[in-house]
Design an enzyme around this catalytic site. Structure first.
Site, PDB file in Angstrom:
ATOM      1  N   ARG A   1      26.426  38.470  45.703  1.00 24.35           N
ATOM      2  CA  ARG A   1      26.045  39.201  46.914  1.00 24.35           C
ATOM      3  C   ARG A   1      24.537  39.430  46.925  1.00 24.35           C
ATOM      4  NH1 ARG A   1      31.013  41.571  45.432  1.00 24.35           N
ATOM      5  NH2 ARG A   1      30.029  43.382  44.485  1.00 24.35           N
TER       6      ARG A   1
ATOM      7  N   THR B   1      45.616  41.313  43.074  1.00 25.68           N
ATOM      8  CA  THR B   1      44.563  40.537  43.729  1.00 25.68           C
ATOM      9  C   THR B   1      44.529  39.136  43.151  1.00 25.68           C
ATOM     10  OG1 THR B   1      43.233  42.477  44.228  1.00 25.68           O
ATOM     11  CG2 THR B   1      42.074  40.380  44.087  1.00 25.68           C
TER      12      THR B   1
ATOM     13  N   HIS C   1      38.837  39.463  50.971  1.00 21.63           N
ATOM     14  CA  HIS C   1      38.145  40.401  50.075  1.00 21.63           C
ATOM     15  C   HIS C   1      36.938  41.030  50.787  1.00 21.63           C
ATOM     16  CE1 HIS C   1      38.623  41.095  45.585  1.00 21.63           C
ATOM     17  NE2 HIS C   1      37.697  41.957  45.919  1.00 21.63           N
TER      18      HIS C   1
ATOM     19  N   ARG D   1      33.408  39.659  50.476  1.00 23.10           N
ATOM     20  CA  ARG D   1      32.576  39.999  49.320  1.00 23.10           C
ATOM     21  C   ARG D   1      32.640  38.977  48.190  1.00 23.10           C
ATOM     22  NH1 ARG D   1      30.878  45.252  49.473  1.00 23.10           N
ATOM     23  NH2 ARG D   1      30.694  45.502  47.232  1.00 23.10           N
TER      24      ARG D   1
ATOM     25  N   TYR E   1      43.928  43.550  38.962  1.00 27.37           N
ATOM     26  CA  TYR E   1      43.494  42.172  38.742  1.00 27.37           C
ATOM     27  C   TYR E   1      44.285  41.589  37.577  1.00 27.37           C
ATOM     28  CZ  TYR E   1      39.435  43.050  41.687  1.00 27.37           C
ATOM     29  OH  TYR E   1      38.613  43.338  42.739  1.00 27.37           O
TER      30      TYR E   1
ATOM     31  N   SER F   1      42.337  51.490  43.653  1.00 23.31           N
ATOM     32  CA  SER F   1      41.733  50.294  43.067  1.00 23.31           C
ATOM     33  C   SER F   1      41.844  50.311  41.550  1.00 23.31           C
ATOM     34  CB  SER F   1      40.258  50.235  43.459  1.00 23.31           C
ATOM     35  OG  SER F   1      39.569  49.295  42.666  1.00 23.31           O
TER      36      SER F   1
ATOM     37  N   GLN G   1      46.341  48.786  43.039  1.00 19.38           N
ATOM     38  CA  GLN G   1      45.868  47.392  43.048  1.00 19.38           C
ATOM     39  C   GLN G   1      45.427  47.006  41.642  1.00 19.38           C
ATOM     40  OE1 GLN G   1      42.208  46.942  42.823  1.00 19.38           O
ATOM     41  NE2 GLN G   1      42.394  44.719  42.618  1.00 19.38           N
TER      42      GLN G   1
END
Lengths: 365, 365, 365, 365
Positions: D167, D158, D248, D251, D133, D110, D131
């Site tokens: 959340r 992503t 995702h 989430r 962003y 991540s 991964q």
């Protein structure tokens, strides 16, 4: 209540209001007609509409504004008309008007408001629509003129409740209106028809009455409480400036469809000839997005504003409306919608939900 | 019980009866065959039929009256035949007849009534239909003549129960008929066939028997317990004066469809050639409206009247029937139906309900 | 246990067995693979199939008999092969055989029986079919000859379990086979393939193996564990004397369809060329009727017989089979089926059940 | 924890992690956006897909291997990118990498990892995808180069989260990132856009950005977070080396479809032009099999690996991945699939599940 102590979500406001209000008042506010199937269906229908997002979409920066009956609004979330708000907070409709205006939300004052028309109008510039029931031609027109005189910009005629609904939850809780509460804006006007089935039906408004009112009233008239597309088209043909798809928050007749279930056919029948609003079960920004996707120009929220009023007055109302507006923007951003122009029916993913994924949500409430 | 102490809704009567009756009697009254899937389905099927209301409709003032086999009735709600009412109240079928008549509701006396035909007939003018089981040609005709002699106007032959159902709930609760209870109107007549599968099936009535009875009986004969449209058409062709779509209140064979699920095809098959009644799961005025929308001419209610009888005798029966009639009128008013002529299939909104909106209702019961 | 103390329904036997057995044994008996979705689905699928009865039908007196692989049977209810019955009762498979034979039910002895082939065969004349797993060509044929030598009339080859299933319920309960328990009829034969995925798959039986076995075996061979219609047709083409639609009682792979869901396509594919049996979730006479309506020639019941064995030995087994047979006859009588010739697909009412009517049933179990 | 003390199933790891973690951390890990409808839907959608097995199928011995972007993998189960793993175990991403590599599972590190790129890469040879962003063109390219310099083989961009999700479960539990936790691999890079709706949307990546990155980046780029088939096709046209169908993990935006519901249309749109991965709700080997049947080349699992990390570090991660791989092989064996070539859409049985068979599963969790 200090801002940092406010509930964090609409659902938290629901819970806080349930704890703060007298049980009978909470039963009146949260209950619905009959076995409350429609009440639950209003919310469950949104749960069952999955959103199909798009990624990396081109277009301008984010925008939620719209023009409604000639007025520019920052976002499509209105406050629905609700009776007897003094049961929830001493500032009543004044707090609703102030909180709504602070967040750019138009408010529709109820005919059964506990605050005079002018006083509510003065408490918030966006409290400028007025809801009314049919009181016969003379009475209805007199009331419409009162609203116009007080500076209101539009009328919303409720057409779905020729008789009052039966709400066992509040009956069992022993709810009764306090004797000092009255619909102050109806003083001196005839009361709605009551009595036998035959008498009620004889006095109920008809299409010719709506047509007459649209012509005679000093303000544009929206028709509230329509579920059938044919009725929506006929209302606009009769001169209505818009329609509100509504089942009265599940409070009048149990067994009606969710309002969002009835929305697509109504929107399709009007095809943009007049604005379509919807209320009933909107609790989240994603619900607003779903309603817009299915053809609504704007939505009205009722109980969320009432919960907030009960918990924290005008501050709470402003906060709940801000939460909904922010949630709408987040939902639009993630769904790839930069403005209402990106929002349409293809945003709804068409597939039956797998069993069990929605139930737990309903049970938690 | 004073009028002001009566329960306020049909659901409240259900609860009050559950509390008032001995557990084994309540198990007998409220239970169904097998795992009670059909029992629940009878009610759930109504929950799943949303009503699509119309607004501002023109037409006359409200009217719920109808003509059934030549008699004018104020409303389409009848009391279904139910066995052994003395288990619920000492006034038994006399209280049912009086309460029903007081509210303009026709009552169908059960072949297993605990009150003589003439005595029930005398207790209420609208107790004028009689239900019977097949007892062989001779026995059935003799019983039909007893009913005619006592002033009854029509017969309702139950065709769906060649053998008794198995109801585990009452078995587990230890229910047994008290020794002093007997079907007084069957005295001296042959008992229904029992014994082996082969013997029961050999003695079961056949189409030729119905045709014979319709020709031989001194009164018109309705056939009760039909779910298949082909059977309904054949019954009318055999001379039946009407049919009752019924699964015997879920008491005979578990796993049958809800009666209201079977109703539309039956109504369509008969196309008005004979009246169609339906029973099973009707608990609300909106359920009556749904049944009429799907083609019923009238409905029969069973357990609601029995709950009321157990709780408050004739007064309770009258009250429950009044509640249902009033609820029907309110539902018609809000749905925009001024008379039965406004009620048709388009009143039912066709869409799958979202998950979760019905379950909570069932769980609450 | 005296006859008058026996449980009154199959469901009561389920409960009584749950109370009587050690928790780990109950977990082994009642549990299924994975999250037990298929286990529940086997029963729920029957619940969801409503029966459409016919009334007043002409025809002969009641009859449930059938001919299966040349043998006349009183009714279409067989006892499914089940492993390790000595875990449930000291009389084990002998009690099953005696109880089944007493009620005219054919029994299929499991390859993992704890009783010698001849001893079980001797305990009940209808214990005359034998189930076996693939043990390689030599081993399988040797086992088939043992069954033929012991007087069995047919073989049922399980084809759906090349590897053992994983059953968390029994793992969590700490279930383990007692060291003194062994598949006595497999003594001296090769064990089924185990080891790596590659080794298991290399040793798994293939179509050519079934074809070979059908030709080489001294008895007719049915193929058990088929869900796909193409596999059913191919099995019959390979020489199988019949097929059993089965998901192994939900014990091998979770996520399979209910066996009754797979039944109609299999029955349609075979079109009567060979008998179709089904097992999985049959708990009521109405379930037997549903299976016959959807094309089964006969059904096998497993756990109900096991519950009865655990509770009351041979007497219990006979009682449960009698209950099922009687329930089948009652269901046929009420549904208007005088014999299997009256039973067909039109007996199933095609409509989605309303939500909530089935859930309560599942929750009660 | 000794190997013999490890939980026995993935579900047991879920429970053990829930017990082992601080409540706020468990709420962060297990919670989802909004009312968690999508979170539940991800799992429920797999439950609702029954598998139709084939028996006796010919073919080679068992094989689960595949080639993904040029690398041979033993099986199609990858570890999904997950932020902040040091919250779960002090060994954090190093333990994930070691456990995954031990079981032949590729791991995607991540962008919000708490371990430097090179250190995670060194802890396990299969930790070789990264991964990221969108950080603007310059920032994103700089980060891509860091990954390439550290030996990573591919990038996963992503695209579904231009803003953070809300959340409520973790908000109510008071979850907050500890001050000493930071995305160490992002040091010195620009932060993702925040601020007003307009600002966020103006900074969000667009199709031209993806096209630019695919051309400019030193490694192949997969696009993660696509649900719409048109977006998937456009991503591949823009140069993406593959797509990940994902919501995702429920989430970011509540109300999205389950990822496996969106998978078939995406796989169909790409038609093999680029690999399709899917994540969200995969908890069992049968879920992997279902995803492959519906068109996925491989799957990513997130929370199961995280639960295992929390319970038993690298050993737990290896164990959970081994359980899933073994379950996949067992499922393939029983479903008659000897290799991925046998797995296709016909493996899914098309029929609505009967009500009640899935609910209990969801409630147990």
């Amino acid at each position: 209540m200090r801002p940092e102590d406010l509930p964090q979500t609409v659902e938290d406001y629901r819970r806080a209001a349930g704890a703060a209000l007298p049980p009978a008042t909470a039963a009146w506010l949260n209950g619905g007609a009959g076995d409350e199937i429609t009440l639950r269906r209003n919310e469950a229908a949104f749960d069952a509409l999955p959103l199909m997002p798009r990624v990396l979409r081109d277009g301008g920066s984010g925008d939620t504004s719209l023009t409604l009956l000639g007025t520019r609004l920052d976002h499509p979330i209105l406050v629905a008309p609700m009776a007897w708000q003094r049961l929830l907070h001493p500032d009543a409709e004044r707090a609703l008007a102030a909180g709504a205006t602070a967040q750019g939300a138009r408010m529709v004052l109820s005919a059964q408001a506990t605050t005079p028309l002018a006083e509510a109008r003065g408490a918030g510039a966006l409290c400028d629509w007025f809801q009314l029931y049919w009181l016969g031609r003379e009475g209805t027109l007199a009331l419409a003129r009162r609203a116009a005189d007080a500076g209101y910009a539009a009328l919303m005629l409720t057409v779905d409740a020729p008789v009052a609904g039966q709400r066992p939850r509040e009956m069992r809780a022993g709810f009764a209106l306090p004797p000092d509460l009255s619909p102050v804006n109806l003083a001196g006007l005839p009361r709605p028809a009551a009595g036998s089935f035959e008498e009620v039906m004889a006095a109920a408004p008809r299409w010719a009455d709506l047509e007459w009112l649209c012509a005679a009233a000093p303000l544009p008239v929206l028709a509230k409480g329509i579920l059938h597309p044919g009725d929506a088209a006929r209302a606009v043909a009769a001169g209505a400036a818009g329609v509100v798809v509504s089942n009265h928050g599940g409070r009048v007749l149990d067994g009606l469809p969710a309002s969002v279930e009835a929305l697509p056919a109504v929107a399709s029948a009007l095809a943009g000839r007049a604005p379509v609003l919807v209320d009933g079960g909107i609790r989240r920004g994603t619900d607003v997005l779903r309603a817009l996707a299915l053809g609504a120009d704007a939505v009205m929220v009722g109980r969320p504003a009432a919960w907030a009023l009960a918990v924290a007055g005008a501050l709470g109302v402003a906060h709940v409306l801000r939460l909904l507006r922010d949630e709408l923007r987040i939902a639009m951003a993630i769904a790839g919608c930069r403005s209402p122009r990106d929002i349409g029916p293809s945003l709804i993913f068409r597939q039956n939900p797998p069993e069990g994924c929605l139930t737990a949500s309903s049970q938690a409430k």
